[in-house]
Design a protein around this motif. Structure first.
Motif, PDB file in Angstrom:
ATOM      1  N   ASP A  55      -1.270   9.808   6.702  1.00  0.00           N
ATOM      2  CA  ASP A  55      -1.872   9.507   5.407  1.00  0.00           C
ATOM      3  C   ASP A  55      -2.900   8.198   5.792  1.00  0.00           C
ATOM      4  O   ASP A  55      -2.769   7.736   6.597  1.00  0.00           O
ATOM      5  CB  ASP A  55      -0.790   8.476   4.618  1.00  0.00           C
ATOM      6  N   ASN A  56      -3.772   8.135   4.747  1.00  0.00           N
ATOM      7  CA  ASN A  56      -4.950   6.925   5.069  1.00  0.00           C
ATOM      8  C   ASN A  56      -5.880   7.417   6.098  1.00  0.00           C
ATOM      9  O   ASN A  56      -6.751   6.454   6.464  1.00  0.00           O
ATOM     10  CB  ASN A  56      -4.420   5.552   5.073  1.00  0.00           C
ATOM     11  N   PRO A  65       0.864  -1.277   0.063  1.00  0.00           N
ATOM     12  CA  PRO A  65      -0.052   0.177   0.042  1.00  0.00           C
ATOM     13  C   PRO A  65       0.732   1.256  -0.044  1.00  0.00           C
ATOM     14  O   PRO A  65       0.870   2.082   1.092  1.00  0.00           O
ATOM     15  CB  PRO A  65      -0.667  -0.091   1.344  1.00  0.00           C
ATOM     16  N   LYS A 120      -2.440   1.504  11.209  1.00  0.00           N
ATOM     17  CA  LYS A 120      -3.631   2.426  11.205  1.00  0.00           C
ATOM     18  C   LYS A 120      -4.032   2.775  12.584  1.00  0.00           C
ATOM     19  O   LYS A 120      -4.541   3.517  13.117  1.00  0.00           O
ATOM     20  CB  LYS A 120      -4.686   2.289  10.195  1.00  0.00           C
ATOM     21  N   ASP A 137       2.717   6.854   8.287  1.00  0.00           N
ATOM     22  CA  ASP A 137       2.264   5.923   7.012  1.00  0.00           C
ATOM     23  C   ASP A 137       2.239   4.480   7.724  1.00  0.00           C
ATOM     24  O   ASP A 137       2.823   3.701   6.745  1.00  0.00           O
ATOM     25  CB  ASP A 137       3.000   6.188   5.944  1.00  0.00           C
TER      26      ASP A 137
HETATM   27 MG    MG Z   1      -0.464   5.197   3.223  1.00  0.00          MG
END
Ligand code: MG
Ligand code: SAH
Length: 193
Positions: A136-137, A17, A113, A110
């Protein structure tokens, strides 16, 4: 000579990813426009974003941490192929085991999560006064915005934790955060004056 497109293809073929196209372009513009010079990245994967950030300017250095040995090895190879060994310091370890003394202009989160609050709290100690933390994400493929029931318990857990992180950023007394609906959702947090 290796090309960035080859890293993108490898990531796609192997389900790695890496940052989405619009997200990485946004981050690279931010780095260029704000004279960011030294960067700490949590989650290297195959070194794609570290390499791209480094290529913005010759004076940029990146320290990046990856706990997965296979991805780390791939990243080491890619960094070498781009002749960036002198400017990218990659560490094989869980980020929570890594103690750094250096201070950075930008910390890029990153990695896992479900642990973003913990990464933020740990690595803000390595952020210069006028530095920024980029995450991010935050959309997690749109799932952090959904009100529909998510079938997988595991995914539900991650979405709940990411939403907790978003609340943590929104209510943070020390940092002011701007959220961008770019790529898979990117935020930029700065210390309040
Ligand atoms: Mg990411
Ligand atoms: N920044 C990369 C993508 C990173 S993908 C890019 O855009 O090119 C997220 C990576 O974080 C994964 O490879 C995963 O193994 C790593 N990771 C997750 N939790 C981690 C932790 N606690 N410490 C170190 N690496 C971690």
């Amino acid at each position: 000579m290796v090309h960035i497109q080859q890293l993108e293809k490898y990531a796609k073929d192997n389900n790695i990813p890496i940052m989405e196209h619009d997200g990485i372009e946004f981050l690279l513009d931010y780095i260029k426009n704000n004279n960011v010079k030294n960067i700490l990245e949590i989650g290297s994967a195959i070194g794609y974003s570290a390499i791209r950030m480094c290529l913005v300017d010759e004076s940029i250095t990146v320290t990046t941490i990856e706990r997965d040995e296979k991805r780390y090895n791939e990243a080491v190879k890619n960094i070498k192929d781009f002749n960036l060994e002198d400017r990218i310091n990659i560490i094989l370890d869980d980020a929570f085991n890594v103690e750094l003394d250096d201070m950075y202009d930008l910390v890029f989160i990153d990695a896992a999560k479900s642990q973003y609050i913990k990464f933020f709290e740990k690595f803000k100690l390595n952020l210069k006064d006028d530095g920024v933390i980029v995450s991010d994400n935050l959309n997690f493929h749109g799932l952090t915005h959904t009100t529909e029931h998510i079938e997988s318990r595991n995914v539900r857990g991650i979405v709940r934790k990411l939403n907790n992180y978003i609340d943590f950023l929104k209510n943070n007394e020390e940092f002011e955060t701007t959220f961008y609906e770019i790529g898979d959702g990117v935020s930029i947090s700065k210390r309040k004056l």
